[in-house]
Each structure stands twice: as C-alpha cells, then as structure tokens.
Scaffold this motif. Structure first.
Motif, PDB file in Angstrom:
ATOM      1  N   CYS A  20      63.759 -18.312  12.734  1.00  0.00           N
ATOM      2  CA  CYS A  20      62.382 -18.798  12.522  1.00  0.00           C
ATOM      3  C   CYS A  20      62.279 -20.295  12.788  1.00  0.00           C
ATOM      4  O   CYS A  20      61.323 -20.769  13.406  1.00  0.00           O
ATOM      5  N   TYR A  21      63.268 -21.037  12.325  1.00  0.00           N
ATOM      6  CA  TYR A  21      63.276 -22.484  12.560  1.00  0.00           C
ATOM      7  C   TYR A  21      63.395 -22.778  14.056  1.00  0.00           C
ATOM      8  O   TYR A  21      62.701 -23.655  14.586  1.00  0.00           O
ATOM      9  N   GLN A  24      60.069 -22.137  15.714  1.00  0.00           N
ATOM     10  CA  GLN A  24      59.104 -23.202  15.415  1.00  0.00           C
ATOM     11  C   GLN A  24      59.418 -24.458  16.227  1.00  0.00           C
ATOM     12  O   GLN A  24      58.517 -25.104  16.769  1.00  0.00           O
ATOM     13  N   THR A  58      66.819 -12.970  16.141  1.00  0.00           N
ATOM     14  CA  THR A  58      65.888 -12.380  15.175  1.00  0.00           C
ATOM     15  C   THR A  58      66.190 -10.900  14.951  1.00  0.00           C
ATOM     16  O   THR A  58      66.252 -10.425  13.816  1.00  0.00           O
TER      17      THR A  58
END
Length: 143
Positions: A20-21, A24, A58
């Motif tokens: 997720c980081y 982003q 992921t």
C-alpha cells in the motif's frame, strides 16, 4: 490462534502495508511528474498504471494473510446432530478444545442430556392409593 499462524498473519499484514505504501508513493511520484511535464510542455501526458511488482506483492500479501488465518482456525465440527452428539459422548470436553487448549465457549455438553436425565413415568393411581392410606393413618393417629 497459535504463534505460527499469528506470525504468518503479521508477516502478511506487513507485506500488505508495504504494498500500500509503495502504491501511494508511485501515485505521488506520477502526479509530481505529470505536474512538472505540464509546466514544461503543453501536451498532456498519459497516466501510467501501477507497476507489476507492486501488484504481485499485494496478491502475495493477501495469500500469506489467508494462509495464516486458515492455519489459526479450529477444526470443523460435524454438521449432523447425531455425529456431534456421538463425538461429545466419546471425547467429552477434550474434543472441543481450541488451538489454545481451552474449551470453546459454545460447548454445552451432551445435547441429549435432558432426555437421559428426565424422570420416569409416574403411576398416579399408586400415588393416590398411598396418599389415601397416609390420610387414613393421620386420621387414626389424631383419634
């Protein structure tokens, strides 16, 4: 949950947080590049999709989390009542312990215990006769 399943789930959660980081950061970098190229040139730039390594990370993180959760679940119980009651009678509380060694909170014991512990049929005529004899005995004692 056992220590192994908890650690596998925590590792998968860490991988998912990293994915997720990374997504982003990739999005922020692409928006910064788009803003700088828009200032330098008047032609719009095409948006790029998420890199394949972030997508793979992921998917792997989600699979690792699922494996950790599945390893931490208690064994399935029989669906049919007669099989479940047989297991209770054979194994007792030992058959219904979770992975921590504690008895499950929904363990109620033998589901047919109320049938085995009920009183026998009552002979009302016999009880009436005994009561009538008792009343006669009480009447004779008071005379």
């Amino acid at each position: 949950m056992t220590l192994i399943s908890k650690s596998i789930t925590a590792f998968g959660s860490l991988l998912l947080a990293h994915a997720c980081y990374s997504a982003q950061e990739h999005s922020a970098l692409q928006s910064f590049r788009a803003a700088t190229s828009a200032v330098l040139t008047s032609t719009p730039t095409a948006a790029t999709s998420l890199p394949i390594d972030i997508a793979i990370e992921t998917v792997v993180a989600i699979l690792v989390i699922l494996v950790g959760l599945v390893l931490g679940t208690s064994p399935l119980r029989p669906i049919q009542w007669r099989e479940w009651a047989g297991k209770i009678e054979r194994e007792g509380e030992d058959g219904f312990k979770d992975n921590n060694g504690q008895v499950n909170r929904d363990y109620l014991g033998n589901p047919f215990g109320f049938i085995e512990g009920r009183p026998n049929f009552v002979d009302i005529r016999k009880q009436r006769k005994e009561f009538a004899e008792w009343v006669k005995g009480q009447g004779e004692q008071q005379k």
